[in-house]
Design a protein around this motif. Sequence first.
Motif, PDB file in Angstrom:
ATOM      1  N   ASP A   1      -6.390  -0.105   0.666  1.00 27.30           N
ATOM      2  CA  ASP A   1      -6.429  -0.176   2.133  1.00 27.30           C
ATOM      3  C   ASP A   1      -5.826  -1.490   2.626  1.00 27.30           C
ATOM      4  O   ASP A   1      -5.125  -1.536   3.628  1.00 27.30           O
ATOM      5  N   THR A   2      -6.142  -2.576   1.915  1.00 33.14           N
ATOM      6  CA  THR A   2      -5.648  -3.900   2.316  1.00 33.14           C
ATOM      7  C   THR A   2      -4.481  -4.373   1.453  1.00 33.14           C
ATOM      8  O   THR A   2      -3.995  -5.478   1.644  1.00 33.14           O
TER       9      THR A   2
ATOM     10  N   ARG B   1     -19.363  -1.680  -0.271  1.00 33.67           N
ATOM     11  CA  ARG B   1     -18.338  -1.093   0.597  1.00 33.67           C
ATOM     12  C   ARG B   1     -18.022   0.340   0.172  1.00 33.67           C
ATOM     13  O   ARG B   1     -17.835   1.226   0.995  1.00 33.67           O
TER      14      ARG B   1
ATOM     15  N   LEU C   1     -10.025   3.205  -2.124  1.00 33.21           N
ATOM     16  CA  LEU C   1     -10.733   2.227  -2.941  1.00 33.21           C
ATOM     17  C   LEU C   1     -10.966   2.816  -4.320  1.00 33.21           C
ATOM     18  O   LEU C   1     -11.225   4.015  -4.453  1.00 33.21           O
TER      19      LEU C   1
ATOM     20  N   SER D   1     -12.356   1.543  -8.578  1.00 32.71           N
ATOM     21  CA  SER D   1     -12.690   0.532  -9.582  1.00 32.71           C
ATOM     22  C   SER D   1     -12.581   1.178 -10.949  1.00 32.71           C
ATOM     23  O   SER D   1     -12.834   2.379 -11.119  1.00 32.71           O
TER      24      SER D   1
ATOM     25  N   THR E   1       0.847  -1.193   0.000  1.00 34.49           N
ATOM     26  CA  THR E   1       0.000   0.000   0.000  1.00 34.49           C
ATOM     27  C   THR E   1       0.884   1.245   0.000  1.00 34.49           C
ATOM     28  O   THR E   1       1.681   1.452   0.911  1.00 34.49           O
TER      29      THR E   1
ATOM     30  N   LYS F   1      -3.558   4.877   0.418  1.00 37.03           N
ATOM     31  CA  LYS F   1      -4.774   4.150   0.745  1.00 37.03           C
ATOM     32  C   LYS F   1      -5.963   4.657  -0.069  1.00 37.03           C
ATOM     33  O   LYS F   1      -5.988   5.799  -0.518  1.00 37.03           O
TER      34      LYS F   1
ATOM     35  N   ASN G   1     -18.531   3.734   2.224  1.00 37.77           N
ATOM     36  CA  ASN G   1     -17.428   4.682   2.327  1.00 37.77           C
ATOM     37  C   ASN G   1     -17.899   6.086   1.945  1.00 37.77           C
ATOM     38  O   ASN G   1     -17.545   7.076   2.590  1.00 37.77           O
TER      39      ASN G   1
ATOM     40  N   ASP H   1      -8.183  -2.212  -3.930  1.00 32.15           N
ATOM     41  CA  ASP H   1      -8.372  -1.984  -2.499  1.00 32.15           C
ATOM     42  C   ASP H   1      -6.997  -1.713  -1.896  1.00 32.15           C
ATOM     43  O   ASP H   1      -6.342  -2.615  -1.366  1.00 32.15           O
TER      44      ASP H   1
ATOM     45  N   PHE I   1     -18.049  -5.044  -3.385  1.00 32.24           N
ATOM     46  CA  PHE I   1     -17.137  -3.895  -3.436  1.00 32.24           C
ATOM     47  C   PHE I   1     -17.929  -2.597  -3.540  1.00 32.24           C
ATOM     48  O   PHE I   1     -17.617  -1.605  -2.877  1.00 32.24           O
TER      49      PHE I   1
END
Length: 757
Positions: A401-402, A420, A192, A194, A187, A190, A424, A399, A417
């Motif tokens: 974040d992870t 989520r 999300l 798509s 990472t 950070k 968010n 992602d 997704f």
Amino acid sequence: MPTAATAARTILTRLHEVMASRSHAQAKLNTVVEVIGESLDSEVCSVYLLREGMLELFATRGLAQEAVHVTRMAIGEGLVGTIAGHVETLNLAEATAHPDFSYRPETGEDKFHSFAGVPIVRRERCVGVLCVQHVDPRRYDEVEIEALQTVAMVLSELIANADLVDEDEAFGLTAAQTGTERLRGLTLVKGLASGHAVYHQPRVTIEHTVAEDTEAERQRVYMAFDKMRDQIERMAAQAEFGVGGEHEEVLETYKMFAYDEGWSRRINEAIDSGLTAEAAIERVQQRTRMRMRQIDDPLLADRMHDLEDLSNRLLRIVSGQLGTAASKGLRQDAILIARNLGPAELLEYDKRRLKGVILEEGSLTAHVVIVARAMGIPVLGRVRGLRGLVREGDQLLLDADTGTATVRPAPALVEAFEARFAKNRERQAAYAALRDVEPRTLDGTRITVMMNAGLRDDVPMLNLTGADGIGLYRTEFQFLVSATLPARERQTRLYREVLEAAGNRPVVFRTVDIGGDKALPYLRHDDGNDEENPAMGWRALRVALDREGLLKAQARALLEAAAGRTLNVMFPMVSEPWEFDAAKAVFEKQLDFLRGQKRMLPEAIRYGAMLEVPALAEVLDLLAPRLSFLSIGTNDLTQFLFAADRANPKLAERYDWVSPAILRFIRRVLKGVEGHAVDVTVCGEMGGRRLEALALIGLGIRRLSITPVAVGPLKELISRLPLAELSAAMDGWLLHPPADMRAALVEWAAARGIECD
């Protein structure tokens, strides 16, 4: 003995007729193995193609015909699987002596001893294997191996265009590579996102491999070489680059390869064998890649990467497929894929369409990461095997974040997704509602929450987030994205625009933090040597004081831009008081000059220092009387305190920001300025994380400067804090540290219904 070019040309001439015929695909391939076997006087010639993740015997001369479409091997299995798995050539006098040999009785190969095989590569991926075998134990001549490698390139075109495999496998994608894949990386920023995969450097598609007129192809290559060399000469001749330094070594290496007779000769030989200009360059490039896989020396591997970059440049010139994806524009939401990026390259993209970035390389301190964080674009780095798993246009769920990305996600994954994502967005909307709310603890203590910036486009976030001001404006961004040293007038214009956009809210300008790991091509080091540890090297204020002209120009620009306003200026990486005094003297001298010119001056100037070097904490009693403010730069401070490079992934999670060592140090800094009118601010990522911010406020920090996206979450956190209770708990923890400080903080917050990262 014939040359490699002659041997290959003889085969290609016959293959050209086969490829032009109207016969079906299997018939073509059956003829191909006969042509190659006869031309190389080899009893066996076989072609294996990658189908459904397995290497399938597709055509053969010399082996049992009943084994065709029956014999199948996994990647890495047997000699054929080894060639495909490693994308390497094998040339063996005795096949059975190789540790990876795997006997297949149905093929009837037991009477053959010698074996040679080459990978069939399409767009950097192995799609099959071409191999020959002989009864007598012997190694095949280099001429024969090179002929096989050239023929394999032509076969890749036949495979892709003649329906021998489906389209996915023509691009080297197995069943696993056409289904859902999960990528893991580091990472860097950070968030999300798509979108659809877009390669920063679009692949050059080679449509034709067999030349109609070799002399015409040769002239095309000559012209491309001339154009490429002109480009590199212009780069090297730019006056602003100066002389000496690492950048000059890079350019000299480029020039060395660009004028390398061996490289151009190998491309010419590939054309002599009957390949087009594009195919010849790609043919030589494939050989380079195979060599790179066998190189353990990192320095030599870097040089081979330089040649790879030049080959790509030459290929784009000769094919006319120039420019990056940015020049063509993004047509839909995109996740950008690249080996690495520069900050200027990232800024070329349409921010409305660019949703995320995935890098094969990248580090936490890379310039592009700093810019991406400012732009609010999530970034995942150090993702291996990207080009082998992701196709242009593939759907991606990023992602960061992870530290994961999902390629070609199933509908259920997309739905989860999006849910989520929606949650968010709801959370962000709730944070946005706090824009005009002053951040106060439950007992009414006002906490100043400012934001970090570095780009002109960052400034509107002041109004969107309701931040109290800009606690850190990184002036080096303008230098990093510029090809030359920004003129004083350009600097003045930028600083004035930032101050005007901020209105009555304060802006703290940090003088340029360049050098070290933020090397500029137009700013050279005296000795031209690489620094073993650039983070602790010739950078920031050290550069500015050594290159006084640089600091003078910036000082004048800031003073002129702040005319009639309050100017807050901060010097980075101050280690001792004399450095602060020397930098301030440069500003005061420029102030005297402007006063003598009867120019309008700032109504007030506040000078501050950034505490990143631990040594400064030991002399704060000497420096504090001269300071208006002090900013604690937790990013660099942490790595210096722990002697741990934050760009090293092995150490990234080893040391905790809320360890007693860090918290006690910050408490000592606060004690060091007590009794002086010095505002203390924490700048950096530590202040933007909820749990870490909770710890800092408990210590006594009342001013934070963080990324814009963290302003809302931090305001919400502050409104839930019982400050007196938190301060008392922190006093106890610092006096008698728990075994796990983070766990203690999490437990304390959870007991009071406070959500942390």
